[in-house]
Write an enzyme that holds these catalytic residues in place. Sequence first.
Site, PDB file in Angstrom:
ATOM      1  N   TYR A 362       0.940  -1.023   0.684  1.00  0.00           N
ATOM      2  CA  TYR A 362       0.160  -0.264  -0.322  1.00  0.00           C
ATOM      3  C   TYR A 362       1.121   1.301  -0.384  1.00  0.00           C
ATOM      4  O   TYR A 362       2.031   1.654   0.052  1.00  0.00           O
ATOM      5  CB  TYR A 362      -1.259   0.142   1.163  1.00  0.00           C
ATOM      6  CG  TYR A 362      -0.745   0.253   2.798  1.00  0.00           C
ATOM      7  CD1 TYR A 362       0.624  -0.098   3.529  1.00  0.00           C
ATOM      8  CD2 TYR A 362      -1.887  -0.430   3.440  1.00  0.00           C
ATOM      9  CE1 TYR A 362       0.953  -0.252   4.169  1.00  0.00           C
ATOM     10  CE2 TYR A 362      -1.885   0.055   5.270  1.00  0.00           C
ATOM     11  CZ  TYR A 362      -0.084   0.293   5.400  1.00  0.00           C
ATOM     12  OH  TYR A 362      -0.071  -0.091   7.011  1.00  0.00           O
ATOM     13  N   GLU A 363       0.581   2.136  -0.400  1.00  0.00           N
ATOM     14  CA  GLU A 363       0.937   3.525  -0.913  1.00  0.00           C
ATOM     15  C   GLU A 363       2.427   3.359  -1.689  1.00  0.00           C
ATOM     16  O   GLU A 363       2.976   3.943  -1.260  1.00  0.00           O
ATOM     17  CB  GLU A 363       1.467   4.103   0.279  1.00  0.00           C
ATOM     18  CG  GLU A 363      -0.086   4.416   1.458  1.00  0.00           C
ATOM     19  CD  GLU A 363      -0.248   5.614   3.164  1.00  0.00           C
ATOM     20  OE1 GLU A 363       1.418   7.029   2.519  1.00  0.00           O
ATOM     21  OE2 GLU A 363      -0.520   5.195   3.950  1.00  0.00           O
ATOM     22  N   GLY A 364       1.912   2.873  -2.503  1.00  0.00           N
ATOM     23  CA  GLY A 364       2.664   2.248  -3.564  1.00  0.00           C
ATOM     24  C   GLY A 364       3.642   0.996  -2.669  1.00  0.00           C
ATOM     25  O   GLY A 364       3.949   0.861  -2.243  1.00  0.00           O
TER      26      GLY A 364
END
Length: 380
Positions: A362-364
């Site tokens: 998550y978040e990239g």
Amino acid sequence: MDFTLSEEQLMIQQAAKDFAQNELLPGVIERDETQTFPSELVRKMGELGFLGMMVNEKYGGSGLGTLSYVIAMEELSKIDASASVMVSVNNSLVCWGLETYGTEEQKQKYLTRLATGEIIGAFCLSEPEAGSDATSQKTTAIDKGDHYLLNGTKNWITNGNQAEVYLVIAQTDKDKGHRGINALIIEKGMEGFDIGPKENKLGIRGSDTHSLMFNDVKVPKENRIGEDGFGFKFAMKTLAGGRIGIAAQALGIAAGAYELALKYSKQRKAFGTEIANHQAIAFKLADMHTKIQAARHLVYQAACDKDSGADYTLSGAMAKLYASEVAMETAVEAVQIHGGNGYVKEYHVERLMRDAKITQIYEGTSEIQKIVISRSILND
């Protein structure tokens, strides 16, 4: 660079450590098993200032820097990554974006309550067909003059059901590509806004993750963040800071797993001595300790870059990439050091291993971080 912590930062570190040990640790296994959102603990984190650490005091925040924030994130994440991700989302993805780019009216209406933990927020970018590729937004916000008409689906939304305020990224003008995207503030209870079932996840199971559905939701124009078309830039800038928070979470998971493995290795005996005295285990611990220290320096560097006003895109991506890889590797080795005991819940390391995996996604994802890093160094 000198990362010696100030007296204030040491106090924050101790406060977070005490809260994690005294409040988060009891019941953490049960919350994981039952996927229970820790509402009372979130309220207490708000009272202690953990949910608005970087927000200016005039808006109810603690007025602290990013380094203080990641120090607290590490300590909380050692014990309960489900709780720490709520701190990360509220601080990095919601409060920061509102304070940096929101109007004064938006700050007064939403930020003050978010910073104190009266309410929590959610950041809504990912879609069924637009996760890493944030330009492929299918959710639309059609300009209707005095309002936008919002339609679409967002998924993998942390705090999805518990939040009261949602920052939603949506496409207003497809012909303009990423310049036709806007960021809108949505409130829970708006007509046409529905929340899907909770996701049954591998890790961070105490965290509240849902899909969100928008069907002709009328969003007032005053709920847009920034100028028309600013949404994509807003999302990217917000995520760049959010990566530092997730890097700190990953660092905490790694450190927590290492500390448990170190303690266990000094107690468990095999072949007439504590297993820490066997080179196979001692070398594992040496590698874990070294990599955690390296990850901590990367996370602190990214935090200091952000605090100093320097560009933290590269340092944040490197911190997130490396810390998440170290978290996964360290947690797996911690399970190995525990042997059969590592495979059961009461020793905690199996949960940390499951929690570690999401930090690579998550978040990239790690692959996205490598794109960010490579573009940065190649364009230097």
